[in-house]
Motif scaffolding. Structure first.
Motif, short mmCIF file in Angstrom:
data_model
loop_
_atom_site.label_atom_id
_atom_site.label_comp_id
_atom_site.label_asym_id
_atom_site.label_seq_id
_atom_site.Cartn_x
_atom_site.Cartn_y
_atom_site.Cartn_z
N ARG A 38 -12.25 -10.69 -0.02
CA ARG A 38 -13.47 -11.19 0.64
C ARG A 38 -13.94 -12.49 -0.03
O ARG A 38 -14.23 -13.47 0.63
CB ARG A 38 -14.57 -10.13 0.58
N GLU A 39 -13.95 -12.46 -1.39
CA GLU A 39 -14.44 -13.64 -2.12
C GLU A 39 -13.57 -14.87 -1.85
O GLU A 39 -14.07 -15.97 -1.70
CB GLU A 39 -14.42 -13.35 -3.64
N ARG A 40 -12.26 -14.66 -1.83
CA ARG A 40 -11.34 -15.80 -1.71
C ARG A 40 -11.01 -16.18 -0.28
O ARG A 40 -10.79 -17.34 0.03
CB ARG A 40 -10.02 -15.49 -2.42
N ARG A 41 -10.93 -15.17 0.61
CA ARG A 41 -10.39 -15.47 1.94
C ARG A 41 -11.34 -15.10 3.08
O ARG A 41 -10.99 -15.24 4.25
CB ARG A 41 -9.03 -14.75 2.14
N GLY A 42 -12.51 -14.59 2.75
CA GLY A 42 -13.52 -14.35 3.78
C GLY A 42 -13.67 -12.89 4.17
O GLY A 42 -12.75 -12.08 4.00
N ALA A 43 -14.86 -12.59 4.70
CA ALA A 43 -15.24 -11.21 5.00
C ALA A 43 -14.43 -10.62 6.15
O ALA A 43 -14.08 -9.45 6.14
CB ALA A 43 -16.72 -11.14 5.32
N ARG A 44 -14.11 -11.46 7.14
CA ARG A 44 -13.43 -10.91 8.33
C ARG A 44 -12.06 -10.36 7.98
O ARG A 44 -11.68 -9.27 8.39
CB ARG A 44 -13.32 -11.96 9.42
N VAL A 45 -11.30 -11.15 7.21
CA VAL A 45 -9.96 -10.69 6.87
C VAL A 45 -10.03 -9.51 5.89
O VAL A 45 -9.26 -8.55 6.00
CB VAL A 45 -9.06 -11.85 6.36
N ALA A 46 -10.98 -9.56 4.97
CA ALA A 46 -11.11 -8.47 3.99
C ALA A 46 -11.40 -7.14 4.71
O ALA A 46 -10.89 -6.09 4.33
CB ALA A 46 -12.23 -8.78 3.01
N ARG A 47 -12.19 -7.24 5.75
CA ARG A 47 -12.56 -6.03 6.50
C ARG A 47 -11.39 -5.48 7.30
O ARG A 47 -11.30 -4.29 7.57
CB ARG A 47 -13.72 -6.42 7.43
N SER A 48 -10.47 -6.36 7.70
CA SER A 48 -9.43 -5.89 8.62
C SER A 48 -8.08 -5.61 7.95
O SER A 48 -7.16 -5.14 8.60
CB SER A 48 -9.27 -6.88 9.77
N ILE A 49 -7.96 -5.87 6.66
CA ILE A 49 -6.67 -5.64 6.00
C ILE A 49 -6.55 -4.17 5.55
O ILE A 49 -7.50 -3.61 5.01
CB ILE A 49 -6.50 -6.65 4.83
N SER A 50 -5.41 -3.56 5.80
CA SER A 50 -5.22 -2.15 5.42
C SER A 50 -4.77 -2.06 3.97
O SER A 50 -3.82 -2.73 3.56
CB SER A 50 -4.18 -1.48 6.31
N ILE A 51 -5.46 -1.23 3.20
CA ILE A 51 -5.12 -1.03 1.79
C ILE A 51 -4.74 0.45 1.60
O ILE A 51 -5.52 1.35 1.95
CB ILE A 51 -6.31 -1.40 0.87
N LEU A 52 -3.54 0.67 1.09
CA LEU A 52 -3.04 2.03 0.92
C LEU A 52 -3.11 2.44 -0.55
O LEU A 52 -3.11 1.59 -1.44
CB LEU A 52 -1.57 2.13 1.37
N TYR A 53 -3.14 3.75 -0.77
CA TYR A 53 -2.98 4.26 -2.13
C TYR A 53 -1.60 4.89 -2.25
O TYR A 53 -1.13 5.56 -1.32
CB TYR A 53 -4.05 5.32 -2.47
N GLY A 54 -0.93 4.70 -3.36
CA GLY A 54 0.35 5.36 -3.62
C GLY A 54 0.42 5.83 -5.05
O GLY A 54 -0.02 5.13 -5.98
N GLY A 55 0.98 7.00 -5.26
CA GLY A 55 1.12 7.56 -6.61
C GLY A 55 0.91 9.05 -6.54
O GLY A 55 -0.23 9.52 -6.56
#
Ligand code: PEP
Length: 263
Positions: A199-216
């Protein structure tokens, strides 16, 4: 998980397991266990040698096929390497880049990971970009700084218009294949930090729409708790993705968390 803004992804990472002739049997066991409704994107990432068999076995299914790595080079004198064009031609849809095992055993740097992710995107496939701290980094309270750097270094290769096509996987190294899972709170804290950095570097819109997974060490028992965290949009699953029953239960956990009908 917040499906209003981003897609949920459950991705298996078979690593160096099974042989191609076992793929069909695996898919035959998995298919009837799959939820009827599409509640998330399901991906199986496999060794290069298995991709064609996987594609064939999963024809007409909703499961996408992924690779576990790719070459940095286009083509030429790179004996043993497999290029993005080759993967694309085989119908590969996802490629894992920067898995900690590639970083640890094959000397992959954050810059190589970013470069590989950009190549994957140029070939119309989706990179699953892995980041994660070691136990020592966690114990020395360096997790957030380290993850921040890994994310920024990898994403510095990705133009703004391609960023939202990336998937990021937070995989603490100490939790991979060890049976030790990060608590849902620990995993959420880091996934939230990743979203904040974007969000800080590339903006709120992209931060909101990117999928972040957990693995482990995600498994049928802990999946629901992890997936119920607001910034965890799915899982990258090693060991449990080799067991059709366990893998299908993790897929079903998405529906349980979002309240969608899975059958
Ligand atoms: C992995 O290798 O990406 C992984 C998460 O493995 P496991 O689920 O076995 O810990």
């Amino acid at each position: 998980m917040n499906k209003k803004y981003r897609k949920a992804v459950i991705a298996g990472n078979w690593k160096m397991n099974m042989v191609p002739s076992e793929v069909k049997g695996f898919v035959e066991q998995l298919r009837p266990l799959m939820p009827k409704a599409k509640t998330c994107e399901v991906v199986l990432c496999a060794p290069y040698t298995h991709i064609t068999s996987l594609r064939r076995a999963m024809k007409d299914s909703r499961i996408s096929v992924g690779a576990e790595d790719l070459s940095l080079h286009d083509k030429g004198a790179y004996t043993g390497e497999v290029s993005a064009a080759m993967l694309e031609d085989m119908g590969t849809q996802y490629v894992i880049v920067g898995h900690s095992e590639r970083r640890q055993y094959h000397g992959e740097t954050d810059f190589m990971v970013g470069e590989k992710a950009a190549i994957v995107l140029e070939h119309g496939m989706t990179p699953i970009i892995c980041v994660g701290e070691s136990l020592e980094q966690r114990e020395r309270e360096l997790t957030m700084e380290y993850i921040r750097y890994q994310v920024l270094a990898a994403l510095s290769y990705i133009p703004d218009n391609k960023l939202r096509q990336c998937v990021i996987a937070y995989e603490p190294i100490w939790a991979i294949g060890t049976g030790k899972t990060a608590t849902a709170e620990q995993a959420q804290e880091v996934c939230e930090c990743i979203r904040r950095v974007i969000r800080e570097r590339r903006g709120a819109r992209v931060a909101r729409s990117i999928s972040i997974l957990y693995g482990g060490s995600m498994n049928a028992k802990n999946a629901e708790e992890l997936l119920s965290m607001p910034d965890i949009d799915g899982g990258l699953i090693g060991g449990a993705s080799l067991k059709p029953d366990d893998f299908s239960k993790i897929i079903a956990a998405v529906a349980a968390v979002t309240g969608e009908e899975s059958k």
